[in-house]
Design an enzyme around this catalytic site. Structure first.
Site, PDB file in Angstrom:
ATOM      1  N   SER A 134       0.859  -1.179   0.000  1.00  0.00           N
ATOM      2  CA  SER A 134       0.000   0.000   0.000  1.00  0.00           C
ATOM      3  C   SER A 134       0.893   1.227   0.000  1.00  0.00           C
ATOM      4  O   SER A 134       1.905   1.274  -0.709  1.00  0.00           O
ATOM      5  CB  SER A 134      -0.931  -0.040   1.217  1.00  0.00           C
ATOM      6  OG  SER A 134      -1.778   1.082   1.265  1.00  0.00           O
ATOM      7  N   TYR A 148      -4.090   7.635  -7.692  1.00  0.00           N
ATOM      8  CA  TYR A 148      -3.181   6.750  -6.949  1.00  0.00           C
ATOM      9  C   TYR A 148      -3.649   6.643  -5.494  1.00  0.00           C
ATOM     10  O   TYR A 148      -3.720   5.543  -4.944  1.00  0.00           O
ATOM     11  CB  TYR A 148      -1.753   7.285  -7.010  1.00  0.00           C
ATOM     12  CG  TYR A 148      -0.764   6.423  -6.261  1.00  0.00           C
ATOM     13  CD1 TYR A 148      -0.238   5.276  -6.837  1.00  0.00           C
ATOM     14  CD2 TYR A 148      -0.361   6.753  -4.966  1.00  0.00           C
ATOM     15  CE1 TYR A 148       0.662   4.474  -6.146  1.00  0.00           C
ATOM     16  CE2 TYR A 148       0.538   5.961  -4.271  1.00  0.00           C
ATOM     17  CZ  TYR A 148       1.043   4.825  -4.868  1.00  0.00           C
ATOM     18  OH  TYR A 148       1.928   4.036  -4.173  1.00  0.00           O
ATOM     19  N   LYS A 152      -4.894   3.106  -3.496  1.00  0.00           N
ATOM     20  CA  LYS A 152      -4.316   2.587  -2.260  1.00  0.00           C
ATOM     21  C   LYS A 152      -5.337   2.591  -1.117  1.00  0.00           C
ATOM     22  O   LYS A 152      -5.289   1.705  -0.253  1.00  0.00           O
ATOM     23  CB  LYS A 152      -3.071   3.390  -1.891  1.00  0.00           C
ATOM     24  CG  LYS A 152      -1.926   3.234  -2.896  1.00  0.00           C
ATOM     25  CD  LYS A 152      -1.543   1.763  -3.112  1.00  0.00           C
ATOM     26  CE  LYS A 152      -0.338   1.625  -4.021  1.00  0.00           C
ATOM     27  NZ  LYS A 152       0.045   0.202  -4.249  1.00  0.00           N
TER      28      LYS A 152
END
Length: 272
Positions: A134, A148, A152
């Site tokens: 992560s 992004y 995550k």
């Protein structure tokens, strides 16, 4: 005791560094990459200890096939490290539909497919450790990394749930949450959107915050990862780097303060 490690995205960055660290100490490694030529150095050095497999994690069927090949070759998979992924740089308004879908497809769905593929193997064994790469950006955010960040955050929710579902099978789950490190994640591995001039100020502020000291040395992470893999009771979450914990602590203090400030409004909304 030597372990069998399956690691995606092993051609560069953390993936290659960690794969070599495992091999050096005598573990067996299944190293996947889109381009197998990038693994030639490891294969030439470590021979039968390493099984290189070509894999695009976006292809679910190929993920299952890769796990099957790995299990047939080495007999078991003790640890899965879902490392494959990349960064998409651009504001949310600038991001095209295809760029957004590609980011989530690789960083989230690719990780999901490999996880689903390995679970039957680990359940049958009665043990296993799934390590999901992560980021500190899975619990807080930065501008110009919106998709992004989102990918995550999704990995965090998926993996925290998974941990509760598979603990009874002897399978542990860990989220590795690095802060910034001096890999090529923001360089050759990155994808950039087409920029709109109106966001130049946002980009400038983002760049101004990227001081040298906030980026860790990638090779320095190996001791932590080896310790994690060897732990009999691994944590659900592990930061890497000195920046992540102070940053996350401040973020959660601010969140708690806001929730508390609005607590009366929240309680009244319950209706009884």
């Amino acid at each position: 005791m030597a372990k069998t490690i399956f690691i995606t995205g092993a051609s560069r960055g953390f993936g290659k560094i960690w794969a070599e660290a495992f091999l050096k100490r005598g573990d067996k490694v299944v190293a996947t990459a889109r381009n197998l030529d990038a693994l030639n150095g490891l294969v030439n050095t470590y021979g039968k200890q390493i099984l290189p497999l070509q894999l695009d994690v976006n292809n679910r069927a190929d993920c299952f096939t890769a796990i099957e090949k790995a299990t047939a070759h080495f007999g078991s998979i003790d640890v899965l490290i879902n490392n494959a992924g990349y960064g998409l740089f651009g504001t949310i308004e600038e991001t095209s539909e295809q760029e957004a879908r590609d980011q989530i497809e690789t960083n989230f769905f690719g990780l999901l497919w490999v996880t689903q593929a390995v679970l039957p193997v680990m359940r049958k064994q009665g043990h296993g450790h799934i390590i999901q790469l992560s980021s500190v950006l899975g619990i807080t955010t930065l501008p110009v990394l919106g998709l992004y960040n989102a990918s995550k955050f999704a990995v965090e929710g998926l993996s925290e749930t998974l941990a509760t579902e598979v603990k009874g099978f002897g399978i542990n789950v860990t989220l590795i949450e690095p802060n910034g490190f001096a890999t090529d994640w923001a360089g050759a591995s990155a994808v950039n959107t087409t920029q709109l001039d109106v966001y130049d100020g946002v980009r400038a502020a983002f760049q101004a915050g990227l001081t040298d000291d906030i980026f860790g040395i990638p090779e320095a992470t190996t001791a932590a990862v080896l310790k994690l893999v060897d732990s009999e009771n691994p944590p659900l979450r592990l930061f890497l780097g000195k920046v992540a914990l102070p940053w996350a602590s401040q973020v959660y203090q601010d969140r708690l303060a806001t929730w508390t400030e609005w607590a009366d409004v929240a309680s009244a909304a319950h209706g009884k």
